[in-house]
Structures are given as structure tokens and as C-alpha cells.
Design a protein around this motif. Sequence first.
Motif, mmCIF file in Angstrom:
data_model
loop_
_atom_site.group_PDB
_atom_site.id
_atom_site.type_symbol
_atom_site.label_atom_id
_atom_site.label_comp_id
_atom_site.label_asym_id
_atom_site.label_seq_id
_atom_site.Cartn_x
_atom_site.Cartn_y
_atom_site.Cartn_z
ATOM 1 N N GLU B 267 0.599 -1.022 -0.039
ATOM 2 C CA GLU B 267 -0.025 -0.046 -0.049
ATOM 3 C C GLU B 267 0.907 1.104 -0.074
ATOM 4 O OE1 GLU B 267 -3.344 0.403 0.169
ATOM 5 O OE2 GLU B 267 -4.006 -1.402 0.478
ATOM 6 N N THR B 268 0.421 2.394 -1.004
ATOM 7 C CA THR B 268 1.143 3.600 -0.621
ATOM 8 C C THR B 268 0.347 4.632 -0.098
ATOM 9 O OG1 THR B 268 0.549 4.162 -3.127
ATOM 10 C CG2 THR B 268 2.758 3.183 -2.565
ATOM 11 N N ARG B 269 -0.804 4.311 0.246
ATOM 12 C CA ARG B 269 -1.800 5.227 0.654
ATOM 13 C C ARG B 269 -2.691 4.567 1.601
ATOM 14 N NH1 ARG B 269 -1.916 9.634 -2.817
ATOM 15 N NH2 ARG B 269 -3.959 10.166 -2.397
ATOM 16 N N TYR B 270 -2.224 3.863 2.784
ATOM 17 C CA TYR B 270 -3.303 3.176 3.695
ATOM 18 C C TYR B 270 -3.683 4.462 4.676
ATOM 19 C CZ TYR B 270 -5.058 0.090 6.954
ATOM 20 O OH TYR B 270 -5.956 -0.582 7.714
ATOM 21 N N LYS B 271 -5.077 4.549 4.537
ATOM 22 C CA LYS B 271 -5.454 5.821 5.415
ATOM 23 C C LYS B 271 -5.856 5.371 6.850
ATOM 24 C CE LYS B 271 -7.238 8.203 1.517
ATOM 25 N NZ LYS B 271 -8.230 7.912 0.453
ATOM 26 N N VAL B 272 -5.433 6.189 7.703
ATOM 27 C CA VAL B 272 -5.643 5.884 8.975
ATOM 28 C C VAL B 272 -5.940 7.345 9.684
ATOM 29 C CG1 VAL B 272 -4.852 5.285 11.406
ATOM 30 C CG2 VAL B 272 -4.235 3.865 9.321
ATOM 31 N N THR B 273 -7.163 7.389 10.549
ATOM 32 C CA THR B 273 -7.293 8.607 11.372
ATOM 33 C C THR B 273 -6.879 8.384 12.804
ATOM 34 O OG1 THR B 273 -8.972 9.038 9.657
ATOM 35 C CG2 THR B 273 -8.959 10.500 11.599
ATOM 36 N N ILE B 274 -6.040 9.066 13.351
ATOM 37 C CA ILE B 274 -5.644 8.921 14.861
ATOM 38 C C ILE B 274 -6.323 9.897 15.530
ATOM 39 C CG2 ILE B 274 -3.423 8.959 16.203
ATOM 40 C CD1 ILE B 274 -3.434 6.707 14.360
ATOM 41 N N LYS B 275 -6.979 9.389 16.568
ATOM 42 C CA LYS B 275 -7.650 10.265 17.681
ATOM 43 C C LYS B 275 -7.541 9.407 18.796
ATOM 44 C CE LYS B 275 -10.853 13.710 15.860
ATOM 45 N NZ LYS B 275 -11.824 13.525 14.698
ATOM 46 N N GLY B 276 -6.545 9.408 19.408
ATOM 47 C CA GLY B 276 -6.266 8.144 20.527
ATOM 48 C C GLY B 276 -5.956 7.111 19.837
ATOM 49 N N ASP B 277 -5.870 5.857 20.760
ATOM 50 C CA ASP B 277 -5.203 4.793 20.137
ATOM 51 C C ASP B 277 -6.296 4.181 19.037
ATOM 52 O OD1 ASP B 277 -4.129 3.474 23.133
ATOM 53 O OD2 ASP B 277 -3.488 5.053 22.053
ATOM 54 N N VAL B 278 -5.377 3.424 18.029
ATOM 55 C CA VAL B 278 -6.078 2.721 16.932
ATOM 56 C C VAL B 278 -5.556 1.461 16.694
ATOM 57 C CG1 VAL B 278 -6.546 2.994 14.273
ATOM 58 C CG2 VAL B 278 -6.740 4.914 15.734
ATOM 59 N N LYS B 279 -6.261 0.605 16.428
ATOM 60 C CA LYS B 279 -5.648 -0.964 16.370
ATOM 61 C C LYS B 279 -6.503 -1.340 15.027
ATOM 62 C CE LYS B 279 -4.970 -4.643 19.467
ATOM 63 N NZ LYS B 279 -3.808 -4.104 20.339
ATOM 64 N N LYS B 280 -5.656 -1.914 14.306
ATOM 65 C CA LYS B 280 -6.097 -2.479 12.814
ATOM 66 C C LYS B 280 -5.472 -3.793 12.559
ATOM 67 C CE LYS B 280 -7.792 1.431 10.751
ATOM 68 N NZ LYS B 280 -9.175 1.617 10.039
ATOM 69 N N THR B 281 -6.267 -4.647 11.963
ATOM 70 C CA THR B 281 -5.697 -5.987 11.159
ATOM 71 C C THR B 281 -5.788 -5.679 9.797
ATOM 72 O OG1 THR B 281 -6.789 -7.101 13.201
ATOM 73 C CG2 THR B 281 -5.846 -8.341 11.196
ATOM 74 N N ILE B 282 -4.685 -5.742 9.194
ATOM 75 C CA ILE B 282 -4.615 -5.349 7.782
ATOM 76 C C ILE B 282 -4.333 -6.680 6.996
ATOM 77 C CG2 ILE B 282 -3.507 -4.326 5.992
ATOM 78 C CD1 ILE B 282 -2.319 -2.206 8.144
ATOM 79 N N GLU B 283 -5.405 -7.021 6.164
ATOM 80 C CA GLU B 283 -5.317 -8.133 5.607
ATOM 81 C C GLU B 283 -4.575 -8.078 4.168
ATOM 82 O OE1 GLU B 283 -8.839 -11.200 6.883
ATOM 83 O OE2 GLU B 283 -8.487 -10.663 4.598
#
Lengths: 478, 306
Positions: B267-283
Motif C-alpha cells: 500500500e502507498t496510501r493506507y488511510k488511518v485517522t488517529i484520535k487516540g489509539d487505533v488498532k487495525k488488522t490489515i489483510e
Amino acid sequence: MFVLLSQMSYQVTKICLFFPLALCLFLTGCGGKNPEAQFVSSKKRESLIKQAQTGKFEMDGQKVDLMGVDDYMKELFGSPAEMVVWQRLPVDYGGIQGEVIESNGEGQLTVQFNESVDAFSTPQPAYWMTGEDDNQEFTVTSYDPVTKKIVVQGDFENRPKKGTSFILNPGKRLKQGYRLYMEHCLHCHGTSGDGAGPTAKYLTPRPRDFRKGIFKFKSTPFKNKIRRDDLSRTLQNGIPGTYMPSFKLLKDDESKAIIEYVRWLSMRGTIEDQMSAKLTTDYSKKSLAKEIKSKKGSDEKQEAKKEIIQDLLKELRTRFPKKANKISKQVSSSWKIVENDLTLIVLPKVAQPVYKRNSQEYRNSLQRGSKLFQTTCLICHGPKGRGDGENAERYHKNESVSPPRDYDQIGFHDSWGNPIKPRDLTQGIYRGGRRPLDIYRRIRGGIPGTPMPGADKLSDEQIWDTVNFIMSLPYKNK
Amino acid sequence: MNNLKTYCSSGMILIILLMVSGCGKPGGGASSNVHIQPKASDLSIFEKKKGGGNNLGGGGVKASGGDSGKPGTFSGRIVIAGNPKDYGVVVSKGETVPDSAICSAQSIPNETLLVGKGGGIANVFIYLEEDPRDSDDEKLPLEAVSFVNVGCQFKPHALVVRTGQKIHVTNADPIKHNTLTSPEFNDSINKMVEPKDPAGLSLVYDQQEPKPVLVKCTIHSWMKAYHLPLDHPFVALTDKDGNFEIKNLPSGKYKFKIWHESNGFIETRYKVTIKGDVKKTIEVSTDKLALSGNTSSKVVYLTLPH
């Protein structure tokens, strides 16, 4: 009578047919303008999307014109016929710098030049470098070396103040270098120094592509640029075992001019490449296509494309100019440092021992050198130094593509993607020079652009032993 | 006589035409007219352009103005969706390779795709290109990192460093290795690393790289590793089970880059918005990791043994 006529008509027919054909053939050279020389753009720049190349955007009916990679290259280097003499680059462009001491009215100025200048032929072109008429051209119509007064003619509004600097006949050496390069070097090395001139495709090894800034045979460590002295040696001696001839018959100032032009071309290529590299991750054709492909539905795809273009617009407007500035400063300093820092020149601290021919000492040195050779060198160069080591005879991976895959051809490849063999040391042909010092430098510093590493930690004595062994290989009983 | 005269005259005309055919207005090449334009060292083109901020949406990397949400940690796992192909070994036990006494004493696994528990992918680089902070108040310089040639492998296989941070390259094998780096913006180095030399080689990257730098040994051509030098700490390398964690991200919208050596950028543009902790599982689907195709080099011996 008929015979005569028929004879004559035969002649006439021949001429009537042959003549116009020949005419057409020969006249094709006449008239019309020969094509202008153009610089070739690098592969990286080709891989960018059009907006990154040109800086021209058209969105929602609005047209925005920013500076893309091409615009920077045009501004900073120009084209072969319209060269930009950019003061930031450490290139000896030629021309004489001077400063205004006093303005005596009616175009007469008292000036001081940076170097002692005798009379020169006038008129000469000149440019203001500072002051309100910065970058304006003017002409020097006469010069009196005794009173140091020049008479100028030009379209400038303000009377030049004291301390305004100017440059007389700027780019003189670069112009000369250009002409000589086009005459002697272009056909192999190409207009842009890309090693792809018209004759290049018939040559193995290929002519050097200067645009990476990598040069193999130099007196500086692996990671540094090449010095003018090294380029001069290459011009003087040629490169034996390749198609690069010796240009010893050129005059001193001619070969100096060519060297400056080659350095200029190399800096141009590196800067273009690195500027494009700052954009290829996000804004290459491939990555744009990948992003669009990952979205489903044409609306989503359009949105994704629009977003990327908008990001590019912002990048070119805000961050990219600074990045371009930094890149050009970095490239300039890397070329400057090799000329100014003499400690960078690779020199042994221990001189090569002089042995009597066939003495026991010499034979011992060969033995020690042979032992060192057998520990590592033979893996590529082969146990007998024939360049047939096991590494040279396996397939290697091309890591510059994703995913990495085997090269088509067996054996090593150099940084330019061409197949390369480890040197056959039994031939006695040493491309970088046949002085023991040259071979010392290859071992100590490695050869940039190739898999040949530099032996940093060996002692000078060990390297001289190896040099002795290597130089004895052509004379061993085969 | 008549023939001779005709031939001569037509010949003359042809010769004259031949000579004249070279004429033409000069174009490119050595005979062209060259115009020079001098330019001063510092130019205005390097300054930020002023211009309308409208329609510039899309969100850059900097946190959106006025958003003073608390910084957070971006963590999670990167897992493979589908069945990973076994990449096998790069060197089988006992194979004839350079320095086989040391290098093929044991088989060397192919580290191109290492999948751990639950399908987690190891050695994935996840990072930001630009530093989102306006200023950094970190304690630098950082300690040196160790990078070892051992068992004819590089350990660690993937490494993240800060620009200016020293990488201490050493050789724990009794045979010679060399370290060749191929960075984009930094200087490339190619030096021998002597066996059992504790001083080793000191490697420093001065500039940030857009993607991980390939590091190879040209003597033992299966040996490779990747280094990523960045100007800031917002980068993570997944562990053997695919876990990653990036701490202290200022709040805002980000586009992360995710890179793995099997096929480059996932990915070159994996979007995430940070407002406090963020957890993601990227497949990551198997086609993004290019699991098809030949993975180990063909070996062909062309000469008889010496």
C-alpha cells in the motif's frame, strides 16, 4: 544516321533517367533545418504521471501551472543549444568574473576582474550577476587594460553601482566542451551522456552512462565521486579492453573543456533522477494504476485518481521545491568535496616494496599474494584468475524489480543492468590503468557500479602482495 | 568523344550537387549556435509557491489545523489472506556454494516471505513518508544498532534506523563477507567485512530513503537484508507474528506506506485517522505478495570442476 540517332537517344535516355534520380537523392540534404539536439529524460522521469513531469493540472475546468520535473530541468540546465550556467554547480564554466569599481558615465565603467586580464577581443557578451539588473545581458565593446576601464552597451535601466558583479563571456568553457563533446563523444555516449549514442548498441561493453554519477576507475573511495584528474587520465589513456580510445592528441584546454561538460551532464542526470525518485513512490504511472485497480466501481476509481492528483498538486506547490533545492545542494557538495578534500585520494601509506626480479623475497610476496587471492578473490575471479569463478557462473537476481527475478543472462550484472564478468586477470589488460597503484586502488576501494568490493581492512603490505600476484598471472605457465 | 563529354558534364553536375547537399541551416551537433544563460546559485523557484488553498483536499500528512486531539498509538497485525506458498531454502544443506564448509553446513531458509502464527507476516515495513511534527524534541544521537554477518546470513534481515544513526556491521563467521548497499539518495558502499573483527564496519545513512534499501553480499549472493533510514520515529517493522506498533502519533489523518520485500509496496496510501489509539488488522491477499513465480535462482555449472 539512324544509328547515330539511336546511339544519342540511348545516352540521352540514360541521363534523363539517372539524372533526376540522382538529383533527388543528393538534394535531400539541402535546405531545411537539421533537428535540434535534445536531452533525453531518465527512465525514472518517464515513469512518472504526466502532471508530475509537466506540472500542468486541469481540474474542474481550472488550469493550474506549477513546476514539474521537466520545468526544473529546463530552468537549471536548459537544452543543449540553450545551456544554463548555474552558479551553484561546481563546474568550471569559464568566463571571467569582475566587479564594478566606479561608474564614469556614458557606459564607461572602471572594473576589477578576479584574475589578471590582458586585452581581449571585443565585443564580448557579459551578464550582471547581482544588483537590480541581475541576469541581464550586456555587451562589452572595449577594454583598456591599463586604466581598467570598459565600455558597455546594454539594455539596462539602472547605472551599475559600485560593487555590482558581472561575468564576462560566461560559459565559455562549457560552450567549448559542448562543441568538442558533440564532435568526439556524442556518437557513443549520447547527447545527454546516457551511454546510448548511435554506435552504442554495437559495443560491448557499453559506453558509460554518466547520468548515475557512478564511475568505475577513480582515485577516490567507493562512495565518492570521480575527480577531474581521474577523468583526465581516462581521456589521456583511454580504457584498454573497451572501445574508449585515447584522446591524447587533444590540446590541454580542449580536454579540460570536455571534462567540465561531462561533469555537468553527470550532475544533470543525477539531479533529474533524484528529483523524479522523490515522486515515483506515489505519483508514478504504475502506482496510480495500482491504486485505481484496487478500488471497485468507476465512481470510486475516479475519486481515487482525483485525490492522488490533488495530493500531487499540493506536493509540487509546497514541499517539492524544498526537496529539489536540497537534492541539488547535496549533489553539488558531493562533487565539490572530491576536488577540495585531498585526503580522499586513495594512496598507500606504505610504498610498494621493490624486489629484485626472481629473488626469494619476490617469490615469497607472490606466495603470500596467492594465499590472499585464494581466500576470497577466486570465488568470482576463479582459482586461476580467469574470471570464471563459481559466482560468475550462476544466475543472479535482479533486485531492482518487484518481485525480484533472475536475470536472463547468467552471471553478474552491473549497476546499469548490463551483464558483466569478473576480470580475466591472465590477460594483462587492466581497464583502470596498469600501474601497480591503479590495481592497488581497485582492491582498496572496490569498483563502484560492479559487485567488486573494497578491502578496507587489509594492510598495505597485504595489498601489495596481492598486486604482485595479480600482475604475475599473465606470465605464469598456463 | 561525345559520350565522354556527356559523362563528364553530368558527372561534374553530380559532384557539385553532392558538395552542396551538405549545406543547410545548422541544427544540433557541433556546428550549432549555442546560447548561454547564467543563473545565480539561489533561485526563487526553490521557494514554496503561494496560491489558492481551495480544492486541495485529500488531506496531506500534517494533522488538520486546530485538531488538538490527543496523540495515539497505531498498532495491529498484518496477516495474509490465503495460503502462503513455502519459499523453501536458498541454500540446501551440503550444496556446493562459495565457502560451503561454513555456508551449507546447515540449510539456509528463504526469508522472502515469513508467515507466523495465525498468518501474520513478518518483516513488513509500515511507515510515514513525511514527519508529521513541526519540531521534534527527541533525545539524539541514538545508540548504534548491530547488523551481523553470521552463518552466511544477515541478522537482522530487516532493520529500521534513523538518519545519522550508526549501524555497526560485524562478521561472526570465519570467512570473508562484503556489504553492498544500493540506496536511492545516500552513497552506496561496498566493503569487505573481515572475519572475527570486532571493530567491523560503520554504516550511516545521512538521508531518508523512500523505500527500504537492499543490502547484499556479492560473494554469497543469496545473502540479503533491507535497511530503512527515516528522519522520524513513525515507523514499525512487524515481528514474526505480524504485530506492529507505532507510538505517539499526533492526532490527524495519515497515509501510511506498507512495504514488503516479496513484491514491494503493498500500500502507498493506507488511510488511518488517529484520535487516540487505533488498532487495525490489515489483510493482505496473496496476489499482492506475488507468491507465484520462480523464487530461487537457477544453478547451472558451465565449466568442469578445476
